[in-house]
Write a protein that holds these residues in place. Structure first.
Motif, PDB file in Angstrom:
ATOM      1  N   ILE A   1       0.774  -1.294  -0.069  1.00 54.34           N
ATOM      2  CA  ILE A   1       0.090  -0.106   0.021  1.00 54.34           C
ATOM      3  C   ILE A   1       0.934   1.273   0.222  1.00 54.34           C
ATOM      4  CG2 ILE A   1      -1.951  -0.939   0.954  1.00 54.34           C
ATOM      5  CD1 ILE A   1      -1.152   0.320   3.581  1.00 54.34           C
ATOM      6  N   VAL A   2       0.335   2.420  -0.592  1.00 60.03           N
ATOM      7  CA  VAL A   2       1.166   3.413  -0.550  1.00 60.03           C
ATOM      8  C   VAL A   2       0.157   4.645   0.047  1.00 60.03           C
ATOM      9  CG1 VAL A   2       1.688   5.329  -2.246  1.00 60.03           C
ATOM     10  CG2 VAL A   2       2.380   2.946  -2.777  1.00 60.03           C
ATOM     11  N   ASP A   3       0.849   5.797   0.632  1.00 58.26           N
ATOM     12  CA  ASP A   3       0.014   6.809   1.080  1.00 58.26           C
ATOM     13  C   ASP A   3       0.563   7.974   0.270  1.00 58.26           C
ATOM     14  OD1 ASP A   3      -1.440   5.547   3.125  1.00 58.26           O
ATOM     15  OD2 ASP A   3       0.536   5.817   4.493  1.00 58.26           O
ATOM     16  N   MET A   4      -0.239   8.647  -0.308  1.00 66.39           N
ATOM     17  CA  MET A   4       0.014  10.095  -0.853  1.00 66.39           C
ATOM     18  C   MET A   4      -0.943  11.109  -0.437  1.00 66.39           C
ATOM     19  SD  MET A   4      -1.803   9.644  -4.620  1.00 66.39           S
ATOM     20  CE  MET A   4      -3.369  10.928  -4.786  1.00 66.39           C
ATOM     21  N   ILE A   5      -0.196  12.383  -0.448  1.00 67.71           N
ATOM     22  CA  ILE A   5      -1.038  13.670  -0.039  1.00 67.71           C
ATOM     23  C   ILE A   5      -0.966  14.492  -1.344  1.00 67.71           C
ATOM     24  CG2 ILE A   5      -0.903  15.517   1.622  1.00 67.71           C
ATOM     25  CD1 ILE A   5       1.071  13.852   3.336  1.00 67.71           C
ATOM     26  N   VAL A   6      -2.393  14.982  -1.290  1.00 65.16           N
ATOM     27  CA  VAL A   6      -2.860  15.840  -2.288  1.00 65.16           C
ATOM     28  C   VAL A   6      -2.965  17.054  -1.770  1.00 65.16           C
ATOM     29  CG1 VAL A   6      -4.582  16.505  -4.169  1.00 65.16           C
ATOM     30  CG2 VAL A   6      -3.904  13.854  -3.454  1.00 65.16           C
ATOM     31  N   HIS A   7      -2.530  18.353  -2.387  1.00 66.11           N
ATOM     32  CA  HIS A   7      -2.814  19.692  -1.762  1.00 66.11           C
ATOM     33  C   HIS A   7      -3.590  20.160  -2.944  1.00 66.11           C
ATOM     34  CE1 HIS A   7      -2.109  23.852  -1.908  1.00 66.11           C
ATOM     35  NE2 HIS A   7      -2.057  23.702  -0.535  1.00 66.11           N
ATOM     36  N   VAL A   8      -4.886  20.642  -2.368  1.00 65.38           N
ATOM     37  CA  VAL A   8      -6.013  21.271  -3.320  1.00 65.38           C
ATOM     38  C   VAL A   8      -5.559  23.021  -3.036  1.00 65.38           C
ATOM     39  CG1 VAL A   8      -8.146  21.711  -3.486  1.00 65.38           C
ATOM     40  CG2 VAL A   8      -7.511  19.240  -2.808  1.00 65.38           C
ATOM     41  N   ASN A   9      -5.606  23.466  -4.203  1.00 68.82           N
ATOM     42  CA  ASN A   9      -5.060  25.053  -4.086  1.00 68.82           C
ATOM     43  C   ASN A   9      -6.448  25.868  -3.467  1.00 68.82           C
ATOM     44  OD1 ASN A   9      -2.672  24.534  -5.314  1.00 68.82           O
ATOM     45  ND2 ASN A   9      -3.246  24.998  -7.315  1.00 68.82           N
ATOM     46  N   GLU A  10      -7.554  25.323  -3.693  1.00 73.37           N
ATOM     47  CA  GLU A  10      -8.763  26.073  -3.399  1.00 73.37           C
ATOM     48  C   GLU A  10      -8.887  25.536  -1.729  1.00 73.37           C
ATOM     49  OE1 GLU A  10      -9.154  25.293  -7.604  1.00 73.37           O
ATOM     50  OE2 GLU A  10      -8.704  24.049  -5.966  1.00 73.37           O
ATOM     51  N   THR A  11      -9.660  26.568  -1.156  1.00 71.86           N
ATOM     52  CA  THR A  11      -9.933  26.175   0.141  1.00 71.86           C
ATOM     53  C   THR A  11     -11.295  25.406   0.033  1.00 71.86           C
ATOM     54  OG1 THR A  11      -9.247  27.948   1.328  1.00 71.86           O
ATOM     55  CG2 THR A  11     -10.918  27.128   2.452  1.00 71.86           C
ATOM     56  N   VAL A  12     -11.409  24.335   0.332  1.00 72.84           N
ATOM     57  CA  VAL A  12     -12.653  23.246   0.263  1.00 72.84           C
ATOM     58  C   VAL A  12     -13.174  23.107   1.461  1.00 72.84           C
ATOM     59  CG1 VAL A  12     -13.202  20.900  -0.577  1.00 72.84           C
ATOM     60  CG2 VAL A  12     -11.018  22.189  -1.584  1.00 72.84           C
ATOM     61  N   PRO A  13     -14.533  23.478   1.648  1.00 74.89           N
ATOM     62  CA  PRO A  13     -15.303  23.356   2.681  1.00 74.89           C
ATOM     63  C   PRO A  13     -15.576  21.645   3.108  1.00 74.89           C
ATOM     64  CG  PRO A  13     -16.598  24.728   0.988  1.00 74.89           C
ATOM     65  CD  PRO A  13     -15.407  24.171   0.388  1.00 74.89           C
ATOM     66  N   ALA A  14     -15.685  21.690   4.415  1.00 78.15           N
ATOM     67  CA  ALA A  14     -15.628  20.228   4.869  1.00 78.15           C
ATOM     68  C   ALA A  14     -16.570  19.018   4.043  1.00 78.15           C
ATOM     69  CB  ALA A  14     -15.957  20.038   6.207  1.00 78.15           C
ATOM     70  N   GLU A  15     -17.840  19.775   3.682  1.00 80.52           N
ATOM     71  CA  GLU A  15     -18.753  18.859   3.145  1.00 80.52           C
ATOM     72  C   GLU A  15     -18.433  18.774   1.617  1.00 80.52           C
ATOM     73  OE1 GLU A  15     -23.270  19.810   1.227  1.00 80.52           O
ATOM     74  OE2 GLU A  15     -23.055  20.159   3.362  1.00 80.52           O
TER      75      GLU A  15
END
Length: 73
Positions: A3-17
């Motif tokens: 298994i592999v873990d990756m982290i994605v950075h989203v440029n926009e601020t994404v609301p929790a929902e």
């Protein structure tokens, strides 16, 4: 199984929902084991590298209309 873990950075601020919806979309991929968002910009994805790549999963995020990139570890 590896298994592999990756982290994605989203440029926009994404609301929790919306982040929860994004996690659900990723979890529909048979290769994704789990997803977890730690804040409005970061998403950790655990997946099986034998059946998908980080690039494919990043494409899923970007297909949701978000500007995102992978974070190097």
């Amino acid at each position: 199984m590896d298994i592999v873990d990756m982290i994605v950075h989203v440029n926009e601020t994404v609301p929790a929902e919306r982040m929860n919806e994004l996690e659900e979309v990723l979890r529909t991929d048979a290769c994704v084991i789990s997803t977890c968002s730690s804040n409005p910009h970061l998403l950790m994805v655990t997946y099986n590298p034998a059946c998908t790549t980080s690039g494919n999963l990043l494409n899923i995020v970007q297909a949701q209309g978000l500007h995102a990139n992978l974070v190097g570890l």
